[in-house]
Design a protein around this motif. Structure first.
Motif, PDB file in Angstrom:
ATOM      1  N   ARG A 102       0.855  -1.182   0.000  1.00  0.00           N
ATOM      2  CA  ARG A 102       0.000   0.000   0.000  1.00  0.00           C
ATOM      3  C   ARG A 102       0.888   1.228   0.000  1.00  0.00           C
ATOM      4  N   MET A 103       0.522   2.228  -0.783  1.00  0.00           N
ATOM      5  CA  MET A 103       1.287   3.468  -0.829  1.00  0.00           C
ATOM      6  C   MET A 103       0.303   4.618  -0.645  1.00  0.00           C
ATOM      7  N   GLU A 104       0.323   5.251   0.528  1.00  0.00           N
ATOM      8  CA  GLU A 104      -0.606   6.327   0.827  1.00  0.00           C
ATOM      9  C   GLU A 104       0.067   7.688   0.943  1.00  0.00           C
ATOM     10  N   ARG A 105       1.366   7.710   1.165  1.00  0.00           N
ATOM     11  CA  ARG A 105       2.048   8.995   1.266  1.00  0.00           C
ATOM     12  C   ARG A 105       2.144   9.614  -0.116  1.00  0.00           C
ATOM     13  N   ARG A 106       1.824  10.891  -0.188  1.00  0.00           N
ATOM     14  CA  ARG A 106       1.774  11.586  -1.462  1.00  0.00           C
ATOM     15  C   ARG A 106       3.173  11.798  -2.031  1.00  0.00           C
ATOM     16  N   ILE A 107       3.313  11.550  -3.337  1.00  0.00           N
ATOM     17  CA  ILE A 107       4.559  11.850  -4.048  1.00  0.00           C
ATOM     18  C   ILE A 107       4.207  12.781  -5.196  1.00  0.00           C
ATOM     19  N   GLY A 108       5.202  13.450  -5.718  1.00  0.00           N
ATOM     20  CA  GLY A 108       4.983  14.344  -6.848  1.00  0.00           C
ATOM     21  C   GLY A 108       5.264  15.781  -6.476  1.00  0.00           C
ATOM     22  N   LYS A 109       4.874  16.672  -7.371  1.00  0.00           N
ATOM     23  CA  LYS A 109       5.151  18.097  -7.192  1.00  0.00           C
ATOM     24  C   LYS A 109       4.187  18.713  -6.184  1.00  0.00           C
ATOM     25  N   PHE A 110       4.693  19.716  -5.485  1.00  0.00           N
ATOM     26  CA  PHE A 110       3.854  20.504  -4.599  1.00  0.00           C
ATOM     27  C   PHE A 110       4.190  21.968  -4.821  1.00  0.00           C
ATOM     28  N   MET A 111       3.209  22.837  -4.529  1.00  0.00           N
ATOM     29  CA  MET A 111       3.427  24.263  -4.730  1.00  0.00           C
ATOM     30  C   MET A 111       2.347  25.041  -3.997  1.00  0.00           C
ATOM     31  N   ARG A 112       2.743  26.178  -3.450  1.00  0.00           N
ATOM     32  CA  ARG A 112       1.798  27.141  -2.886  1.00  0.00           C
ATOM     33  C   ARG A 112       2.262  28.525  -3.271  1.00  0.00           C
ATOM     34  N   LYS A 113       1.297  29.390  -3.574  1.00  0.00           N
ATOM     35  CA  LYS A 113       1.595  30.786  -3.890  1.00  0.00           C
ATOM     36  C   LYS A 113       0.804  31.662  -2.928  1.00  0.00           C
ATOM     37  N   PHE A 114       1.492  32.678  -2.404  1.00  0.00           N
ATOM     38  CA  PHE A 114       0.864  33.618  -1.498  1.00  0.00           C
ATOM     39  C   PHE A 114       1.167  35.036  -1.975  1.00  0.00           C
ATOM     40  N   VAL A 115       0.132  35.843  -2.136  1.00  0.00           N
ATOM     41  CA  VAL A 115       0.333  37.243  -2.480  1.00  0.00           C
ATOM     42  C   VAL A 115       0.660  37.965  -1.179  1.00  0.00           C
ATOM     43  N   LEU A 116       1.826  38.573  -1.149  1.00  0.00           N
ATOM     44  CA  LEU A 116       2.283  39.244   0.060  1.00  0.00           C
ATOM     45  C   LEU A 116       1.686  40.648   0.150  1.00  0.00           C
ATOM     46  N   PRO A 117       1.403  41.111   1.366  1.00  0.00           N
ATOM     47  CA  PRO A 117       0.881  42.471   1.521  1.00  0.00           C
ATOM     48  C   PRO A 117       1.943  43.520   1.195  1.00  0.00           C
ATOM     49  N   GLU A 118       1.513  44.751   1.066  1.00  0.00           N
ATOM     50  CA  GLU A 118       2.430  45.834   0.679  1.00  0.00           C
ATOM     51  C   GLU A 118       3.538  46.056   1.691  1.00  0.00           C
ATOM     52  N   ASN A 119       3.274  45.748   2.967  1.00  0.00           N
ATOM     53  CA  ASN A 119       4.283  46.016   3.993  1.00  0.00           C
ATOM     54  C   ASN A 119       5.248  44.845   4.197  1.00  0.00           C
ATOM     55  N   ALA A 120       5.225  43.856   3.308  1.00  0.00           N
ATOM     56  CA  ALA A 120       6.151  42.723   3.408  1.00  0.00           C
ATOM     57  C   ALA A 120       7.507  43.122   2.823  1.00  0.00           C
ATOM     58  N   ASN A 121       8.548  42.824   3.563  1.00  0.00           N
ATOM     59  CA  ASN A 121       9.908  43.132   3.122  1.00  0.00           C
ATOM     60  C   ASN A 121      10.453  41.912   2.386  1.00  0.00           C
ATOM     61  N   THR A 122      10.391  41.922   1.073  1.00  0.00           N
ATOM     62  CA  THR A 122      10.816  40.757   0.287  1.00  0.00           C
ATOM     63  C   THR A 122      12.328  40.572   0.296  1.00  0.00           C
ATOM     64  N   ASP A 123      13.052  41.554   0.821  1.00  0.00           N
ATOM     65  CA  ASP A 123      14.505  41.415   0.944  1.00  0.00           C
ATOM     66  C   ASP A 123      14.892  40.729   2.252  1.00  0.00           C
ATOM     67  N   ALA A 124      13.941  40.554   3.160  1.00  0.00           N
ATOM     68  CA  ALA A 124      14.224  39.932   4.459  1.00  0.00           C
ATOM     69  C   ALA A 124      13.327  38.712   4.643  1.00  0.00           C
ATOM     70  N   ILE A 125      13.615  37.647   3.875  1.00  0.00           N
ATOM     71  CA  ILE A 125      12.857  36.399   3.961  1.00  0.00           C
ATOM     72  C   ILE A 125      13.813  35.298   4.387  1.00  0.00           C
ATOM     73  N   SER A 126      13.379  34.496   5.358  1.00  0.00           N
ATOM     74  CA  SER A 126      14.192  33.358   5.787  1.00  0.00           C
ATOM     75  C   SER A 126      13.327  32.103   5.745  1.00  0.00           C
ATOM     76  N   ALA A 127      13.970  30.968   5.465  1.00  0.00           N
ATOM     77  CA  ALA A 127      13.269  29.689   5.390  1.00  0.00           C
ATOM     78  C   ALA A 127      14.073  28.645   6.153  1.00  0.00           C
ATOM     79  N   VAL A 128      13.403  27.920   7.057  1.00  0.00           N
ATOM     80  CA  VAL A 128      14.046  26.889   7.860  1.00  0.00           C
ATOM     81  C   VAL A 128      13.146  25.658   7.848  1.00  0.00           C
TER      82      VAL A 128
END
Length: 157
Positions: A102-128
């Motif tokens: 049985r294979m229930e864990r999802r495989i394949g591509k994933f993606m999410r898009k979020f429109v950032l508000p005007e006060n978002a600093n796109t030069d100061a983004i961190s991902a962990v």
């Protein structure tokens, strides 16, 4: 079929007749059909749940990414205000050994898009990514200082 032969010659029936002829002449697969890329992206986005939190100084996006390495995840900013989190979960290639029952864990591509508000600093983004949870932090820009009224000296002539 010509409807005038049957004695039906109203504008409504002639319009319906033209519409029926139009549908027969057009290729149904190209008429308002979504593109393959759109369908693929829509499936990838629907299968990627996310939590979004707002703090006084930042926005935080949290997505579960169990079993993925940092090279499997891509975090980008498009069009100066769209945060895109994407990647691909691949199945382990096993040449010999156990077979999946049985294979229930999802495989394949994933993606999410979020429109950032005007006060978002796109030069100061961190991902962990820690313990299978991706946390993307987007710092907020400081609020603009209120403009002070400009005082003009009045000269007496």
């Amino acid at each position: 079929m010509d409807l005038r032969i049957m004695g039906v010659d109203s504008p409504l029936f002639s319009t319906l007749h033209q519409m029926m002829d139009l549908t027969e002449d057009t290729d149904k697969s190209s008429f308002n059909a979504p593109t393959r890329t759109y369908v693929r992206d829509a499936k990838a986005m629907a299968a990627t749940p996310a939590d979004v939190k707002e703090y006084p100084t930042s926005y935080v996006f949290i997505i579960d990414m169990p079993g993925l390495k940092s090279g499997d995840i891509k975090v980008q900013v498009e069009d100066d205000n769209v945060l895109v989190i994407s990647g691909e979960r691949k199945r382990d290639e096993e040449k010999e050994g156990p077979k999946y029952v049985r294979m229930e864990r999802r495989i394949g591509k994933f993606m999410r898009k979020f429109v950032l508000p005007e006060n978002a600093n796109t030069d100061a983004i961190s991902a962990v990514c820690q313990d299978g949870v991706l946390t993307v932090t987007v710092e907020k820009l400081p609020p603009p200082e209120p403009k002070k009224p400009k005082t003009i000296e009045v000269k007496i002539a």
